[in-house]
Structures are given as C-alpha cells and as structure tokens.
Design a protein around this motif. Structure first.
Motif, PDB file in Angstrom:
ATOM      1  N   LEU A   1       0.955  -1.288  -0.094  1.00  0.00           N
ATOM      2  CA  LEU A   1      -0.096  -0.052   0.036  1.00  0.00           C
ATOM      3  C   LEU A   1       0.768   1.297   0.033  1.00  0.00           C
ATOM      4  O   LEU A   1       0.253   2.257  -0.028  1.00  0.00           O
ATOM      5  CB  LEU A   1      -1.064   0.026   1.182  1.00  0.00           C
ATOM      6  N   SER A   2       2.049   1.036  -0.165  1.00  0.00           N
ATOM      7  CA  SER A   2       2.981   2.308   0.005  1.00  0.00           C
ATOM      8  C   SER A   2       3.503   2.669  -1.541  1.00  0.00           C
ATOM      9  O   SER A   2       4.101   3.769  -1.496  1.00  0.00           O
ATOM     10  CB  SER A   2       4.186   1.936   0.889  1.00  0.00           C
ATOM     11  N   GLN A   3       2.950   1.921  -2.580  1.00  0.00           N
ATOM     12  CA  GLN A   3       3.569   2.541  -3.581  1.00  0.00           C
ATOM     13  C   GLN A   3       3.122   3.742  -4.198  1.00  0.00           C
ATOM     14  O   GLN A   3       1.921   3.927  -3.946  1.00  0.00           O
ATOM     15  CB  GLN A   3       3.254   1.204  -4.894  1.00  0.00           C
ATOM     16  N   LYS A   4       3.701   4.498  -5.011  1.00  0.00           N
ATOM     17  CA  LYS A   4       3.558   5.660  -5.260  1.00  0.00           C
ATOM     18  C   LYS A   4       4.423   6.032  -6.635  1.00  0.00           C
ATOM     19  O   LYS A   4       5.356   5.528  -6.845  1.00  0.00           O
ATOM     20  CB  LYS A   4       3.946   6.865  -4.123  1.00  0.00           C
ATOM     21  N   GLY A   5       3.725   6.936  -7.486  1.00  0.00           N
ATOM     22  CA  GLY A   5       4.600   7.565  -8.612  1.00  0.00           C
ATOM     23  C   GLY A   5       4.951   6.480  -9.494  1.00  0.00           C
ATOM     24  O   GLY A   5       4.297   5.600  -9.875  1.00  0.00           O
ATOM     25  N   GLN A   6       6.192   6.192  -9.945  1.00  0.00           N
ATOM     26  CA  GLN A   6       6.986   5.170 -10.911  1.00  0.00           C
ATOM     27  C   GLN A   6       6.831   4.014  -9.994  1.00  0.00           C
ATOM     28  O   GLN A   6       7.068   2.962 -10.889  1.00  0.00           O
ATOM     29  CB  GLN A   6       8.198   5.633 -11.259  1.00  0.00           C
ATOM     30  N   SER A   7       6.638   3.937  -8.739  1.00  0.00           N
ATOM     31  CA  SER A   7       6.698   2.628  -8.313  1.00  0.00           C
ATOM     32  C   SER A   7       5.330   1.803  -8.277  1.00  0.00           C
ATOM     33  O   SER A   7       5.093   0.923  -7.818  1.00  0.00           O
ATOM     34  CB  SER A   7       7.206   2.629  -6.948  1.00  0.00           C
ATOM     35  N   VAL A   8       4.529   2.429  -8.823  1.00  0.00           N
ATOM     36  CA  VAL A   8       2.915   1.725  -8.759  1.00  0.00           C
ATOM     37  C   VAL A   8       3.030   0.704  -9.931  1.00  0.00           C
ATOM     38  O   VAL A   8       3.610   0.639 -10.828  1.00  0.00           O
ATOM     39  CB  VAL A   8       2.086   2.802  -9.035  1.00  0.00           C
ATOM     40  N   PHE A   9       2.437  -0.529  -9.400  1.00  0.00           N
ATOM     41  CA  PHE A   9       2.257  -1.776 -10.299  1.00  0.00           C
ATOM     42  C   PHE A   9       1.418  -1.336 -11.562  1.00  0.00           C
ATOM     43  O   PHE A   9       0.438  -0.760 -11.156  1.00  0.00           O
ATOM     44  CB  PHE A   9       1.611  -2.876  -9.523  1.00  0.00           C
TER      45      PHE A   9
END
Length: 484
Positions: free
Chosen positions: A191-199
């Motif tokens: 649940l911490s993914q953001k920006g370019q780190s999003v799946f």
C-alpha cells in the motif's frame, strides 16, 4: 512364414517405441526434441501445458461467430450509416453490467490514496456532475447526489468521457492483475507504492516493477533455487480490460445464441430480445417493460400506481431481464461508449473478421541507452508508429494535397495533410473528426428507436452526458469455445 514375420514385428515394435519417446503429450517432454520441459538439468526451458483463460472479475464469456451487423429496421433518421453486412467476431468477454457509480468511486479512492498531492490527476478522473444541469428542469438533486450518494451506488456511472472510460479500463487491468499476483503469493500487498513505483501490468512484465516478493514466488528453472518475475508465457496475467469494439458490442447485445438451430438462425432481432416491441411477451411477465426508455413525449416512467419501466432516470444495472448471453441493460438505461472512431461510410470498406475503425499502432519509447521510458505514473511511454484511423477514408481525391499522393513518404511526414473532413480553406468540419467516437444502446431519455443494437450515434471523445456510460470487454485467448 512365422520366422519371417518375427523380425518385421520386432522392427515395428521398436519404431512404435521410439515414436512414444517423442510423443510429448502433457508429461513435460518436447514432442519434437524429446528434451524435458521445466528441468534445470536441461537448461530449464519452461512450458505451461493445458492453459485455460480464467474469466476476469465482472465478465461474461461471449462465444464468437458470424452475424449480420447493421440495421434491421427502417432508417427513419436517413443516416445510412450502418448498412447490413455479414462479419465474424472472435470470442471475447464483456462486463455483465454497466460500470457503476461504486466502481468509479473505488477508482477515485485509489487515485487519492496513491497520489494524495496530485489534484490534477484526481480532477481529470472525476465524472462531470454538471451534465445533469438543464436550463428548463430542476435536476440539481441529481447533480448533488447521483454520483456519491449510496442510493445510487449500483446505478451506472454517467458524465464520463470516452477518454476517461479508456483510462479506467487501464487502471482496472492493473488492479486485477496485481491482485492475481498477490493471491498467488508472487507479490505481497504494497500500500506504500507511489509514482513510478506503482504496479502496472506493462511495467511489471518488462521488469521495471519490483514490488515486495510474496511467499510463493515463481521458480526460475534455469537457475537452481532462483526466483523470477511472472512472464507473459506463464499465462497467469489476464489480457487488458478495454472498451468493446462496435462489432463486439452489437454482437453481444443481439445475443443471437438463443435463436439458433445448429447453424440456422431461426429469428433475427430488432432488440436484444425477440419480438418487435419493448414489452415482455412471456405469459408470466406479459406487458412488463424490457428496458428503461421513454415511451412517449413527457412519459419517462408511466403513471403513478402503474409505472411502466419503473425508473424516472437511470436504473440499477441489474434491472430488467438479461439477454441470452446474460448481459443486463444492453438496451436502454444508458448509452455505452465503444472503441470505434465514427465514420458514416465505414460499412462500405471494412474487414470481414473483427471489423474495427480506429487503429493507432505504437511501440514502446526508449532513451538513448535503449532503456524503456515511463511517465510519472509508472506507465510505459509509447511512440506512434502509424495512425490508420483514416485508412481508405472517402474517395481517393480527398487524400491528395498539392497534387501529391497522400500515401507517399513526403505526405506521411507532413502532419498537416488534409483529410476528407477538411475544406480547402483549412477549416475542419465541426462534427466528424478523428476524435469522434461511436456510442450505442439507447438510454433512459431515448425513444425505442435507439434501443436497437444496429443504431449508432457519435460524440467527441472528450465530452460527456447524463445518458452515456460504458462497460468493459476483454480479449479471449485460445479456443473460441473456451474449453466447452
């Protein structure tokens, strides 16, 4: 004689035995080389036998086939834009219902959670509630409540443009595939993914998303004890959710699977049900309305105490009877966006198999070092290879500029080349451009004429109304029969 037969029999048995060594079947052995699949001692080449595509959340399988696409009633509008012709549609999947308000609210919640400071992205995804405003009607309650109030959670989302609907399909693809990997133990919920780190599905398949490894990662048979990303060849991830093509939508809406005897079509249909009227003809439900529409001028739902379709505006998405494919509200309730660019004469020159107007071919963009490039939201950036929305569009002369063949390399490189909707003065016609998309199905504010799947209308892909929604589709891979 027996002595002569013995050597022949021995040779035959030897040949049969040698053939069985390379039979392969589904036992993990190549039928052409005899080498074992998924064996680290043999290099670890991987093969998944017996693939069967799972049905994605919300979808219904639509077995493909041939049908007569086009109008089956009098063209009272004199558009002449859907001449009957026989085409074939491949098997695919389609949403059982229209996308609901609750579905879109989930989408917005995810955007706000993952991009809390990106107001622009959130606002771009918001439905336009102002579509409910009418200069001569008191529709403010719908403007204020229709999208967010729980009373309308299971009603179809409206006020969304074609562009917004397409973005939702991409988001839904990623969330469904991410959940598949989490459920399989390949990834752990992050649940911490953001920006370019999003799946995103594309970034994951191209090795650009790492995530948090789960407790059951994929084994890499080429390296003893190693793990790897899921690959497309594993068959674990689903194809993209997308808008249906016009041919797919019309085929699914008609539901002619219920009107066949072998390869014989026993009855054609005007609507997604049998008969030439919009009332139920079954004895148990005789006289009840089959769809949410306008019966006559000023009659949106009938008299109090005897409402005809029972709804003043839209209706919950599972209202009325599903068609023979099990799809709800393929006529009435809301019109629905499809993929196609609108052309009035598209039927005069189209493919017999999987007809579609609107192809734009792309490839992934790479930097100077050959690395794939992503935008701020983790999506791979694409370059347009060819835009063929106007392929064979109009007469030959309409594709010539300054006595130059439009198909020449010079003309291709000139982005200002005219098309059939541009005048010599350089001004575009205001209604039909490359940004105009088809919508179909009729709605709560339409007469029965528009409920026929053969009817088609168009609107700019960036605009929205209070009577246009959509549903998603998905390509089916493999046998047209889905393992039946």
């Amino acid at each position: 004689m027996r002595l002569k037969l013995i050597p022949l029999l021995a040779i035959s048995l030897l040949l049969l035995g040698s053939c069985s060594l390379f039979k392969g079947k589904d036992n993990g052995t190549s039928s052409t080389t005899g080498w074992a699949y998924n064996d680290p001692d043999n290099g670890g080449f991987e093969y998944q036998a017996g693939y069967h595509q799972e049905t994605g959340p919300g979808l219904v399988f639509i077995k493909g086939g041939t049908f007569t696409m086009g109008r089956v009633e009098q063209d009272v509008m004199y558009d002449w834009n859907n001449t009957p012709r026989r085409v074939t549609v491949a098997s695919f999947y389609m949403d059982e219902t229209e996308v609901r308000n609750i579905d879109w609210r989930e989408y917005l919640y995810w955007i706000k959670r993952v991009y809390p400071d990106d107001k622009k992205k959130y606002n771009e995804a918001l439905p336009d509630s102002l579509v409910w405003r009418d200069e001569l009607a008191y529709n403010e309650p719908y403007l204020e409540n229709y999208f967010r109030h729980p009373a309308y959670s299971n009603y179809p989302v409206v006020g969304v443009s074609w562009v917004q609907a397409t973005q939702y399909c991409k988001w839904r693809t990623d969330r469904v595939n991410e959940r598949i990997l989490i459920n399989e133990g390949v990834l752990t919920d992050d649940l911490s993914q953001k920006g370019q780190s999003v799946f995103t599905t594309e970034s994951y398949l191209n090795g650009l998303y790492q995530g948090v490894e789960g407790d059951n990662p994929m084994k890499d048979y080429s390296k003893d004890g190693a793990t790897r990303h899921v690959k497309q060849s594993d068959g674990l991830l689903l194809p993209n959710y997308r808008l249906p093509t016009e041919a797919e939508w019309e085929y699914a809406a008609l539901g002619l699977v219920g009107n066949t005897d072998g390869e014989l079509l026993t009855d054609r249909r005007i609507y997604p049900w049998n008969g030439n009227q919009i009332r139920n003809t079954q004895k148990k439900y005789r006289g009840e309305m089959m769809a949410n529409s306008v019966r006559g001028r000023g009659d949106m739902m009938g008299m109090a105490g005897a409402l005809n379709d029972g709804y003043d505006i839209t209706a919950p998405v599972t209202s009325f009877w599903p068609n023979d494919y099990g799809l709800y509200c393929m006529a009435g309730n809301v019109n629905e966006w499809v993929q196609d660019v609108y052309r009035p004469a598209a039927t005069q020159d189209e493919a017999e198999f999987q007809p579609f107007r609107g192809n734009v071919y792309t490839k992934y963009k790479r930097d100077a070092d050959g690395n794939l490039m992503r935008d701020d939201y983790g999506r791979l950036i694409v370059d347009t290879v060819a835009n063929v929305k106007n392929f064979r569009d109009g007469d030959y002369q309409s594709r010539i500029e300054d006595s130059e063949d439009w198909n020449s390399e010079t003309s291709k490189a000139d982005s200002t080349s005219k098309n059939m909707y541009e005048t010599n003065a350089g001004q575009f016609a205001p209604r039909i451009t490359d940004n105009v998309r088809v919508y179909k199905g009729g709605s709560w504010k339409d007469r029965p004429y528009w409920l026929s799947p053969g009817a088609r209308r168009y609107m700019d892909q960036n605009k929205a109304t209070d009577d246009i929604g959509f549903r998603c589709a998905m390509t089916h891979l493999g046998s047209p029969s889905n393992g039946d």
